[in-house]
Motif scaffolding. Structure first.
Motif, mmCIF file in Angstrom:
data_model
loop_
_atom_site.group_PDB
_atom_site.id
_atom_site.type_symbol
_atom_site.label_atom_id
_atom_site.label_comp_id
_atom_site.label_asym_id
_atom_site.label_seq_id
_atom_site.Cartn_x
_atom_site.Cartn_y
_atom_site.Cartn_z
ATOM 1 N N ARG A 6 0.845 -1.204 -0.135
ATOM 2 C CA ARG A 6 0.066 0.057 0.101
ATOM 3 C C ARG A 6 0.954 1.264 0.083
ATOM 4 N NH1 ARG A 6 -2.558 -3.764 -0.573
ATOM 5 N NH2 ARG A 6 -4.710 -4.494 0.476
ATOM 6 N N GLY A 7 0.501 2.391 -0.788
ATOM 7 C CA GLY A 7 1.521 3.449 -0.787
ATOM 8 C C GLY A 7 0.959 4.723 -1.588
ATOM 9 N N LEU A 8 1.570 5.692 -1.651
ATOM 10 C CA LEU A 8 1.310 6.815 -2.464
ATOM 11 C C LEU A 8 2.696 7.427 -3.056
ATOM 12 C CD1 LEU A 8 -1.005 8.901 0.158
ATOM 13 C CD2 LEU A 8 -1.783 7.843 -2.050
ATOM 14 N N GLU A 9 2.363 8.230 -4.188
ATOM 15 C CA GLU A 9 3.682 8.519 -4.629
ATOM 16 C C GLU A 9 3.119 10.131 -5.405
ATOM 17 O OE1 GLU A 9 5.394 7.872 -8.974
ATOM 18 O OE2 GLU A 9 6.252 6.411 -7.733
ATOM 19 N N LEU A 10 3.915 10.976 -5.189
ATOM 20 C CA LEU A 10 3.604 12.328 -5.604
ATOM 21 C C LEU A 10 4.741 12.577 -6.547
ATOM 22 C CD1 LEU A 10 3.123 14.541 -2.733
ATOM 23 C CD2 LEU A 10 1.423 13.447 -4.067
#
Length: 521
Positions: free
Chosen positions: A267-271
């Motif tokens: 699970r994660g986020l990227e900008l």
């Protein structure tokens, strides 16, 4: 592992990624309007394309021209200086391809695909697959053996421009690995990882880009152990044939099981984005990824499913790439990765702790870019920190080192547009900190076979030099640009201190030959 469930996904992702690559490469070949050889025929060009394919939502910020290349190579490594969990001799035959295609003003597709077949000789203390020793659950044995491995890795991305400022993207990543060993204890391993990254991007009128991506995925793995000669896993007569299960850094169990299953969740986020100015461009990205790993000897859908070990890994990645728009351009790239993990063994609380960071800074400068004799020079500094602490066995390993490389490149264009390139990269690795603490009462097979050789490996300073020769021509196959290359790396490690007289240190010199051909489409 749920092999029956994984097979349809294996073929779906494999052929979908190949379909995307076929679209990208065939269109690039038909139009041939992208000077891919010029882009990649430099240190700065290689870095930029590597960055963009790693952050595919930013591909729309390029020159909007189709691009495709593929590489076929053979790799031969001989490691005398190594850890005990690395093979002395390794041979790899591999195929890699990537491409991007702007199908219309609204649709963009891109993809990468690689396949590698690997043969390893004289490998001990590791009965696993892809090298990721951050995860503690794996089998090992002191007995050396030959391994055969194959790995598929695919990435496919589809982008759609909703309107002038907004774009939606979907990226899928799939990795499938298989390994087997031909000496008792015989190992067979299957593993897979699947990630989805949906993204939403905003591009302003002056081409400033900002994108937000979610990361979701899962992984499966299964390792089976068998003995052709059943007497080898009985008694104490030949203990080097016994297999162990590692649950941390020093905490192991002998002959614990003959099957190990692993289940991962991601699970994660990227900008990510770009900052465009008239004279320079900054590409940037940052991501946070959580990996939850479970080890068991049971099939997951059983009613009484027992988790033997959990391991939680938090990863942060910051990647910046700066390039100016002058003829003799400058490039600066900075990357920082951190990883922190802890586990629970048999639900008895936290036992194994991992802390890592890796930093890399690269600067390169081009000279005489407008001439037929182009030159580049740069400097690369990489630093790393690795700490492993096992509370049950009181094993503690702390390592810090720094590596300095000076890449130099010279290329010459002939009258027939053929090109010749030489790249030379001398480097030196300094050992800054190397500490291993093990109480006398806790010394075991892991300490002697793995921890001591690792101490010697990280205690040495290493001098290396890498040379790559390339020749590009379009006169062989229908004006298709092809680059033949030979890459050679030599390493020599200084002697390190002996902390235990009877322990083994793998010392000497290493060589790595790679020969292959690039096709620019």
């Amino acid at each position: 592992m749920g092999t029956a469930q994984a097979v349809p996904l294996i073929f779906a992702m494999r052929y979908f990624s190949l379909f995307i690559l076929l679209i990208c490469c065939s269109q690039a070949y038909a139009q041939r309007n992208y000077q891919s050889d010029s882009v990649l025929w430099s240190i700065a060009g290689e870095q930029k394309m590597q960055y963009l394919f790693g952050h595919s939502t930013l591909l729309q910020d390029t020159a909007r021209q189709n691009f495709g290349d593929l590489t076929i190579y053979y790799d031969l490594k001989n490691r005398n200086y190594r850890t005990s969990q690395q093979a002395q001799k390794t041979a790899v035959a591999a195929f890699e391809a990537r491409g991007v295609n702007y199908l219309s003003d609204k649709i963009i597709v891109s993809g990468t695909f690689s396949y590698a077949k690997t043969w390893e000789d004289s490998l001990t203390y590791f009965l696993g697959g892809l090298d990721d020793n951050r995860i503690p659950g794996y089998f090992y044995t002191p007995k050396a053996g030959k391994f055969e491995r194959q790995t598929y890795d695919a990435q496919a991305q589809l982008g759609y421009k909703i309107n002038s400022p907004w774009q939606a993207d979907l990226q899928a990543n799939y990795t499938h690995h298989w390994s087997t060993r031909s000496v008792d204890p015989r190992m067979e391993l299957y593993s897979m990882k699947f990630l989805l990254k949906p993204s939403l991007s905003y591009v302003s009128a002056n081409q400033q880009h900002f994108s937000l991506s979610g990361i979701w995925g899962y992984g499966r793995g299964q390792t089976d152990i068998s003995y052709k000669n059943r007497k080898l896993n009985d008694g104490t007569a030949l203990p080097e044939y016994h297999h162990f299960t590692s649950f941390g850094y020093g905490y192991t169990k002998e002959l614990d099981s003959t099957a190990l299953r692993q289940y991962d969740q991601y699970r994660g986020l990227e900008l990510a984005g770009t900052w465009n100015q008239p004279s320079w461009t900054l590409y940037w990205s940052t991501s946070y990824l959580i990996r939850n790993n479970e080890n068991t000897n049971d099939v997951r859908h059983r009613q009484h499913y027992q988790i033997k070990q959990t391991f939680n890994l938090d990863q942060i990645d910051l990647d910046l790439l700066f390039t100016d728009k002058r003829v003799n351009s400058n490039l600066l790239r900075f990357n920082l990765k951190t990883a922190n993990g802890h586990d629970g063994v048999y639900h008895r609380g936290k036992n194994y702790f991992l802390s890592q960071w890796n930093m890399a800074l690269l600067y390169s400068k081009a000279f005489a870019s407008g001439s037929s004799s182009r030159k580049e020079a740069g400097i690369s500094v990489q630093g790393a920190y690795d700490k492993r602490d096992d509370a049950l066995t009181e094993h503690l390993a702390v390592r810090r080192w720094i590596d300095v490389t000076v890449p130099l490149s010279w290329s010459k264009t002939g009258k027939s547009a053929d090109r010749f390139r030489v790249q030379l990269s001398p480097s030196y690795r300094f050992a800054l900190t190397n500490r291993l603490e093990v109480p006398d009462s806790q010394i075991n097979a892991f300490t002697k076979g793995i921890a001591y050789p690792e101490f010697y490996y990280y205690d040495a300073n290493v001098l290396a030099i890498q040379t790559k020769l390339s020749y590009l021509t379009a006169r062989i196959v229908n004006k298709t640009k092809m680059a033949f290359f030979v890459d050679f790396r030599f390493e020599s490690a200084a002697s390190s201190k002996q902390i235990v007289v009877s322990s083994q240190a793998f010392r000497g010199q290493n060589t790595n030959w790679r020969m292959g051909v690039n096709f620019y489409l």
